[in-house]
Scaffold this motif. Structure first.
Motif, PDB file in Angstrom:
ATOM      1  N   SER A  23       0.792  -1.061  -0.053  1.00 41.69           N
ATOM      2  CA  SER A  23       0.015  -0.155   0.024  1.00 41.69           C
ATOM      3  C   SER A  23       1.015   1.269  -0.178  1.00 41.69           C
ATOM      4  O   SER A  23       1.934   1.243   0.376  1.00 41.69           O
ATOM      5  N   ILE A  25       2.913   4.331  -0.007  1.00 42.51           N
ATOM      6  CA  ILE A  25       4.378   4.780  -0.309  1.00 42.51           C
ATOM      7  C   ILE A  25       5.367   3.306  -0.755  1.00 42.51           C
ATOM      8  O   ILE A  25       5.889   3.396  -1.609  1.00 42.51           O
ATOM      9  N   ASP A  44       4.792  -7.402   3.768  1.00 39.93           N
ATOM     10  CA  ASP A  44       3.854  -6.920   4.133  1.00 39.93           C
ATOM     11  C   ASP A  44       3.170  -7.923   4.942  1.00 39.93           C
ATOM     12  O   ASP A  44       3.300  -9.211   4.951  1.00 39.93           O
ATOM     13  N   ASP A  53       4.823 -10.004   9.861  1.00 42.73           N
ATOM     14  CA  ASP A  53       4.090  -9.203  10.853  1.00 42.73           C
ATOM     15  C   ASP A  53       5.302  -8.550  11.663  1.00 42.73           C
ATOM     16  O   ASP A  53       5.889  -9.122  12.442  1.00 42.73           O
ATOM     17  N   VAL A  81       9.700   0.803   4.672  1.00 38.27           N
ATOM     18  CA  VAL A  81       8.643   1.659   4.672  1.00 38.27           C
ATOM     19  C   VAL A  81       7.629   1.305   5.700  1.00 38.27           C
ATOM     20  O   VAL A  81       6.776   2.419   5.957  1.00 38.27           O
ATOM     21  N   TYR A 157       3.571   8.142  17.797  1.00 47.87           N
ATOM     22  CA  TYR A 157       3.997   8.239  16.568  1.00 47.87           C
ATOM     23  C   TYR A 157       5.246   9.117  16.241  1.00 47.87           C
ATOM     24  O   TYR A 157       6.291   8.781  15.951  1.00 47.87           O
ATOM     25  N   VAL A 192       1.043  12.761   2.862  1.00 48.99           N
ATOM     26  CA  VAL A 192       1.239  11.948   1.567  1.00 48.99           C
ATOM     27  C   VAL A 192      -0.081  11.118   1.443  1.00 48.99           C
ATOM     28  O   VAL A 192      -0.762  10.718   2.548  1.00 48.99           O
ATOM     29  N   THR A 194      -2.353   8.635   1.047  1.00 52.41           N
ATOM     30  CA  THR A 194      -2.193   7.140   1.369  1.00 52.41           C
ATOM     31  C   THR A 194      -3.522   6.796   2.056  1.00 52.41           C
ATOM     32  O   THR A 194      -4.148   7.614   2.676  1.00 52.41           O
TER      33      THR A 194
HETATM   34  P1  NAI Z   1      -0.062   2.721   4.321  1.00 50.63           P
HETATM   35  O1  NAI Z   1      -1.135   2.444   5.257  1.00 50.63           O
HETATM   36  O2  NAI Z   1      -0.738   3.157   2.807  1.00 50.63           O
HETATM   37  O3  NAI Z   1       1.117   1.694   3.768  1.00 50.63           O
HETATM   38  C1  NAI Z   1       1.699   0.978   4.797  1.00 50.63           C
HETATM   39  C2  NAI Z   1       1.982  -0.327   4.736  1.00 50.63           C
HETATM   40  O4  NAI Z   1       2.686  -0.849   5.786  1.00 50.63           O
HETATM   41  C3  NAI Z   1       0.781  -1.129   4.663  1.00 50.63           C
HETATM   42  O5  NAI Z   1       0.801  -2.136   3.497  1.00 50.63           O
HETATM   43  C4  NAI Z   1       0.609  -1.965   5.832  1.00 50.63           C
HETATM   44  O6  NAI Z   1      -0.039  -3.347   5.679  1.00 50.63           O
HETATM   45  C5  NAI Z   1       2.023  -2.095   6.000  1.00 50.63           C
HETATM   46  N1  NAI Z   1       2.149  -2.674   7.716  1.00 50.63           N
HETATM   47  C6  NAI Z   1       1.683  -1.969   8.715  1.00 50.63           C
HETATM   48  N2  NAI Z   1       1.720  -2.809   9.795  1.00 50.63           N
HETATM   49  C7  NAI Z   1       2.645  -3.607   9.263  1.00 50.63           C
HETATM   50  C8  NAI Z   1       3.252  -4.835  10.146  1.00 50.63           C
HETATM   51  N3  NAI Z   1       3.203  -5.095  11.299  1.00 50.63           N
HETATM   52  N4  NAI Z   1       4.052  -5.567   9.487  1.00 50.63           N
HETATM   53  C9  NAI Z   1       4.200  -5.434   7.830  1.00 50.63           C
HETATM   54  N5  NAI Z   1       3.622  -4.524   7.441  1.00 50.63           N
HETATM   55  C10 NAI Z   1       2.719  -3.475   7.930  1.00 50.63           C
HETATM   56  O7  NAI Z   1       0.643   3.864   4.638  1.00 50.63           O
HETATM   57  P2  NAI Z   1       1.751   4.876   4.068  1.00 50.63           P
HETATM   58  O8  NAI Z   1       1.373   6.172   4.202  1.00 50.63           O
HETATM   59  O9  NAI Z   1       2.221   4.368   2.588  1.00 50.63           O
HETATM   60  O10 NAI Z   1       2.882   4.616   5.008  1.00 50.63           O
HETATM   61  C11 NAI Z   1       4.351   4.372   4.802  1.00 50.63           C
HETATM   62  C12 NAI Z   1       5.263   4.898   5.622  1.00 50.63           C
HETATM   63  O11 NAI Z   1       5.297   6.361   5.497  1.00 50.63           O
HETATM   64  C13 NAI Z   1       4.915   4.592   7.273  1.00 50.63           C
HETATM   65  O12 NAI Z   1       6.099   4.285   8.007  1.00 50.63           O
HETATM   66  C14 NAI Z   1       4.425   6.030   7.514  1.00 50.63           C
HETATM   67  O13 NAI Z   1       4.483   6.149   9.045  1.00 50.63           O
HETATM   68  C15 NAI Z   1       5.267   7.003   6.706  1.00 50.63           C
HETATM   69  N6  NAI Z   1       4.701   8.318   6.687  1.00 50.63           N
HETATM   70  C16 NAI Z   1       3.433   8.555   5.896  1.00 50.63           C
HETATM   71  C17 NAI Z   1       2.781   9.779   6.074  1.00 50.63           C
HETATM   72  C18 NAI Z   1       1.642  10.201   5.249  1.00 50.63           C
HETATM   73  O14 NAI Z   1       1.452  11.313   5.261  1.00 50.63           O
HETATM   74  N7  NAI Z   1       1.009   9.050   4.391  1.00 50.63           N
HETATM   75  C19 NAI Z   1       3.802  10.812   6.372  1.00 50.63           C
HETATM   76  C20 NAI Z   1       5.071  10.518   6.945  1.00 50.63           C
HETATM   77  C21 NAI Z   1       5.292   9.279   7.053  1.00 50.63           C
END
Ligand code: NAI
Length: 263
Positions: A23, A25, A44, A53, A81, A157, A192, A194
């Motif tokens: 998902s 980024i 993932d 996990d 990520v 966070y 971002v 997402t």
């Molecule tokens: P997202 O929710 O679209 O993707 C996150 C992915 O991480 C998902 O596919 C999810 O299944 C996976 N994940 C969650 N828990 C997990 C676990 N226990 N084990 C394995 N995989 C796991 O979110 P996004 O926004 O793409 O987040 C990616 C990174 O970017 C994260 O580290 C988030 O903290 C960071 N981030 C996001 C921002 C935003 O505005 N979207 C801003 C700043 C940082």
């Protein structure tokens, strides 16, 4: 001066590991790297080559085992990520311990690469107010104590993201990373578009608080593909000399929040 690990030939096809690849980024990064012809091993909770996990020691071990099996024991770059923004211990377990375990656990598989690279995803919140007690435990203590503190601490966070950036800064120049020719950096995105942000924006009060906390004069929330471009460069052969950095890809939010005081 020549350094085999820095001066690898450009344009070779590489094997990348991307966590959080299902998902946002992580998915955009996986798709970008694959469009360039590279091999990507995605990890993932679902829809990935390796189902792991990262909130648990078992899941972290499953990541290393799965990647070792699929790669034959050699990879070129790791992109940590995966992350969540939910209150409490799970956020500490995934965002900090899961990311650190990803980087440390997969590091041995990088050692045969001519241009090994590691990048993690931090956040603009890494410069927000944090919980000092939790930060200290994350950086210097035990996971079980951190999870206990995270159950009651505010700003979990932001604290996990500051800890992640500081972990990288502490280690990047040491023997295991710079000494092994491995640049180690982070990207700190602003907002971002997402699933993570969509969930947070469902509540208008939360949305207003987040937007106020991450002011982005250079455009508002952006698409994950923009973050993927920077992550891909940091993980590429081209980045031979930048290490220990957290690069803010945030439309100017860090500059608004911290001004020129950091210099
Ligand atoms: P997202 O929710 O679209 O993707 C996150 C992915 O991480 C998902 O596919 C999810 O299944 C996976 N994940 C969650 N828990 C997990 C676990 N226990 N084990 C394995 N995989 C796991 O979110 P996004 O926004 O793409 O987040 C990616 C990174 O970017 C994260 O580290 C988030 O903290 C960071 N981030 C996001 C921002 C935003 O505005 N979207 C801003 C700043 C940082």
């Amino acid at each position: 001066m020549t350094n085999k690990k820095v001066a690898a030939p450009r344009g070779t096809l590489r094997t990348y590991v991307v966590t959080g690849s299902a998902s946002g980024i992580g998915l955009a990064t996986k798709q970008l790297l694959e469009s360039q012809g590279h091999r990507v091993i995605g990890a993932d909770l679902r829809d990935a080559d390796v189902i792991a996990d990262l909130s648990t020691p078992q899941g972290r071990a499953a990541l290393v085992q799965g990647v070792t099996r699929l790669s034959g024991g050699q990879i070129d770059a790791v992109l940590a990520v995966a992350g969540v923004d939910i209150a409490g211990p799970a956020t500490a377990a995934i965002n900090y311990y899961g990311a650190v375990a990803t980087m440390e656990g997969l590091r041995p598989l990088l050692l045969g690469s001519p241009a090994p690279r590691v990048v993690a995803v931090s956040s603009i919140t890494s410069v927000h107010p944090i919980d000092e007690e939790l930060l200290d435990i994350l950086l210097n203590g035990k996971e079980e104590d951190a999870l206990t503190r995270a159950a009651v601490a505010p700003q979990v966070y932001a604290t996990t993201k500051q800890a992640l950036s500081r972990w990288i800064r502490r280690r990047a120049t040491g023997p295991e990373w710079a000494g092994a020719g491995i640049p180690l950096n982070a990207v700190a995105p602003g907002l971002v578009r997402t699933e993570l942000l969509k969930r947070l924006f469902e509540d208008p009060a939360t949305r207003a608080r987040i937007e106020a906390g991450s002011p982005m004069p250079l455009g508002g929330p952006y698409e994950p593909e923009a973050a993927a471009q920077l992550l891909a460069w940091l993980a590429s052969e081209s980045n031979g000399h930048m290490t220990g950095q957290t690069i803010f890809l945030d439309g100017g939010a860090d500059t608004v929040l911290r001004g020129d005081s950091v210099w």
